[in-house]
Design a protein around this motif. Structure first.
Motif: not given
Length: 249
Positions: A187-212
């Protein structure tokens, strides 16, 4: 196969202010979950809940099938925080040896593991240099090497590639993918979009809520975009368009 992490209806708050709202999340062995979100979105708070450092207002957090907090489970978790927890007066080798001893590794295991992890982060030539003389990027690399020591079944990495050169990130991702292929959960947090593309699953969070939440490919196909950054930045507009609604600005 038992889930490594299972979170249901999680809410976390401080002084009656809700910081994380209604998070539901499942992460299985062999998966690499990338968490994306701006500063203050709740990513680190969610990690602290998974580590058992914060007690939820409501909802449940289970790791390896057991409710958190549970200090006995920490032996199975490798954690790399945003702040480097290193001993500046010691050399890189001495730091690695110290943290290996905390994990009750034998001298032989320690020697083998140090050789492996410093190769991953390319610190072979700096093993006997004091950490006080390291740059910020080198300290991040050493922190990651320490986290990779041993046989942790779950690796939690908070912004692990900050300050790391792109070519080295490629090598680090090769190691992470090998670990995932061996059944480890990452499990990793990142601001690097290239890293996000490498993950097998993504959880996008904004204002404490999962948006995608889905695979990078599924999110790009769902919103008909070329990269996950477009999904995140334009989530509200793209979701309205996907539902056939007129976007509200």
């Amino acid at each position: 196969m038992e889930n490594t992490i299972a979170i249901a209806s999680l809410q976390i708050g401080y002084q009656q202010k809700t910081v994380v709202k209604n998070i539901n999340l499942t992460v299985r062995p062999g998966e690499i979950l990338g968490m994306l979100g701006p500063s203050g979105s709740g990513k680190t708070t969610l990690i602290r809940a998974i580590m058992g450092m914060i007690k939820p207002m409501s909802g449940t957090v289970r790791v390896f099938g057991q409710a958190m907090p549970n200090r006995h489970l920490l032996e199975k978790i490798g954690y790399m925080g945003q702040t480097d927890a290193l001993y500046d007066a010691l050399t890189a080798r001495e730091n690695l040896q110290f943290f290996a001893s905390l994990r009750k590794m034998t001298r032989q295991q320690t020697a083998v593991e140090i050789k492996r992890v410093v190769r991953v982060v390319r610190l072979q030539s700096f093993l006997d240099r004091r950490v006080a003389d390291f740059s910020g990027g080198m300290k991040r690399r050493l922190s990651l090497a320490i986290t990779l020591l041993g046989t942790s079944e779950l690796l939690i990495l908070d912004e692990p590639t900050v300050g790391i050169a792109p070519e080295l990130r490629i090598q680090i991702w090769q190691e992470l993918k090998q670990l995932a292929a061996a059944g480890k959960t990452i499990l990793m947090t990142t601001h690097v979009m290239e890293d996000a593309e490498q993950a097998t699953q993504l959880l996008m969070i904004r204002n404490g809520e999962a948006i995608a939440a889905s695979t990078p490919l599924d999110l790009k196909q769902q919103y008909v975009v070329d990269n996950v950054e477009e999904v995140f930045v334009n989530h509200h507009r793209l979701k309205s368009m996907a539902c056939g609604q007129t976007p509200q600005y």
